[in-house]
Scaffold this motif. Sequence first.
Motif, PDB file in Angstrom:
ATOM      1  N   ASP A   1      35.614 -17.889  28.386  1.00  0.00           N
ATOM      2  CA  ASP A   1      34.792 -16.961  27.606  1.00  0.00           C
ATOM      3  C   ASP A   1      34.543 -17.420  26.175  1.00  0.00           C
ATOM      4  OD1 ASP A   1      37.051 -16.260  26.131  1.00  0.00           O
ATOM      5  OD2 ASP A   1      37.326 -14.327  27.111  1.00  0.00           O
TER       6      ASP A   1
ATOM      7  N   ALA B   1      50.840 -16.684  34.462  1.00  0.00           N
ATOM      8  CA  ALA B   1      50.074 -15.713  33.671  1.00  0.00           C
ATOM      9  C   ALA B   1      49.587 -16.333  32.359  1.00  0.00           C
ATOM     10  CB  ALA B   1      50.924 -14.475  33.391  1.00  0.00           C
ATOM     11  N   ALA B   2      50.403 -17.179  31.734  1.00  0.00           N
ATOM     12  CA  ALA B   2      49.991 -17.848  30.499  1.00  0.00           C
ATOM     13  C   ALA B   2      48.851 -18.824  30.772  1.00  0.00           C
ATOM     14  CB  ALA B   2      51.178 -18.567  29.865  1.00  0.00           C
ATOM     15  N   TRP B   3      48.940 -19.561  31.876  1.00  0.00           N
ATOM     16  CA  TRP B   3      47.873 -20.499  32.243  1.00  0.00           C
ATOM     17  C   TRP B   3      46.580 -19.734  32.496  1.00  0.00           C
ATOM     18  CZ3 TRP B   3      46.676 -25.336  31.676  1.00  0.00           C
ATOM     19  CH2 TRP B   3      45.659 -25.896  32.434  1.00  0.00           C
ATOM     20  N   SER B   4      46.666 -18.626  33.206  1.00  0.00           N
ATOM     21  CA  SER B   4      45.474 -17.814  33.484  1.00  0.00           C
ATOM     22  C   SER B   4      44.852 -17.301  32.191  1.00  0.00           C
ATOM     23  CB  SER B   4      45.821 -16.633  34.386  1.00  0.00           C
ATOM     24  OG  SER B   4      46.180 -17.087  35.658  1.00  0.00           O
ATOM     25  N   GLY B   5      45.686 -16.871  31.255  1.00  0.00           N
ATOM     26  CA  GLY B   5      45.179 -16.409  29.965  1.00  0.00           C
ATOM     27  C   GLY B   5      44.493 -17.525  29.201  1.00  0.00           C
ATOM     28  N   PHE B   6      45.073 -18.719  29.239  1.00  0.00           N
ATOM     29  CA  PHE B   6      44.480 -19.875  28.584  1.00  0.00           C
ATOM     30  C   PHE B   6      43.119 -20.197  29.199  1.00  0.00           C
ATOM     31  CE2 PHE B   6      43.855 -24.520  28.708  1.00  0.00           C
ATOM     32  CZ  PHE B   6      43.667 -24.746  27.351  1.00  0.00           C
TER      33      PHE B   6
ATOM     34  N   GLY C   1      41.189 -18.227  30.902  1.00  0.00           N
ATOM     35  CA  GLY C   1      40.261 -17.141  30.572  1.00  0.00           C
ATOM     36  C   GLY C   1      39.675 -17.312  29.182  1.00  0.00           C
ATOM     37  N   GLY C   2      40.514 -17.733  28.231  1.00  0.00           N
ATOM     38  CA  GLY C   2      40.040 -17.968  26.872  1.00  0.00           C
ATOM     39  C   GLY C   2      39.059 -19.129  26.795  1.00  0.00           C
TER      40      GLY C   2
ATOM     41  N   ARG D   1      36.673 -18.181  23.706  1.00  0.00           N
ATOM     42  CA  ARG D   1      37.640 -17.904  22.643  1.00  0.00           C
ATOM     43  C   ARG D   1      38.421 -19.155  22.270  1.00  0.00           C
ATOM     44  NH1 ARG D   1      41.588 -14.393  24.749  1.00  0.00           N
ATOM     45  NH2 ARG D   1      40.699 -14.690  26.797  1.00  0.00           N
TER      46      ARG D   1
END
Length: 69
Positions: free
Chosen positions: A65, A54-59, A61-62, A67
């Motif tokens: 996009d 989940a942390a890798w996916s969030g990274f 995603g950032g 961020r």
Amino acid sequence: MKTTPDQAAVVWRKSSYSNGGDANCVEIADGFPGTVPVRDSKNPEGPVLLLPAAAWSGFIGGVKDGRLG
């Protein structure tokens, strides 16, 4: 379930988000459910970060996009 990569058995691949330059050489390994092993390809015998998926996916995603750049 395997959670810690055995350096001799892991198949590493360069992240598609590495731009190919000498300063951006992130490799990841597949096959570890819920965990993403990450390392610096310039130091293959060095440490491996084990990130929750989940942390890798969030990274990622950032990065996608804008961020994180």
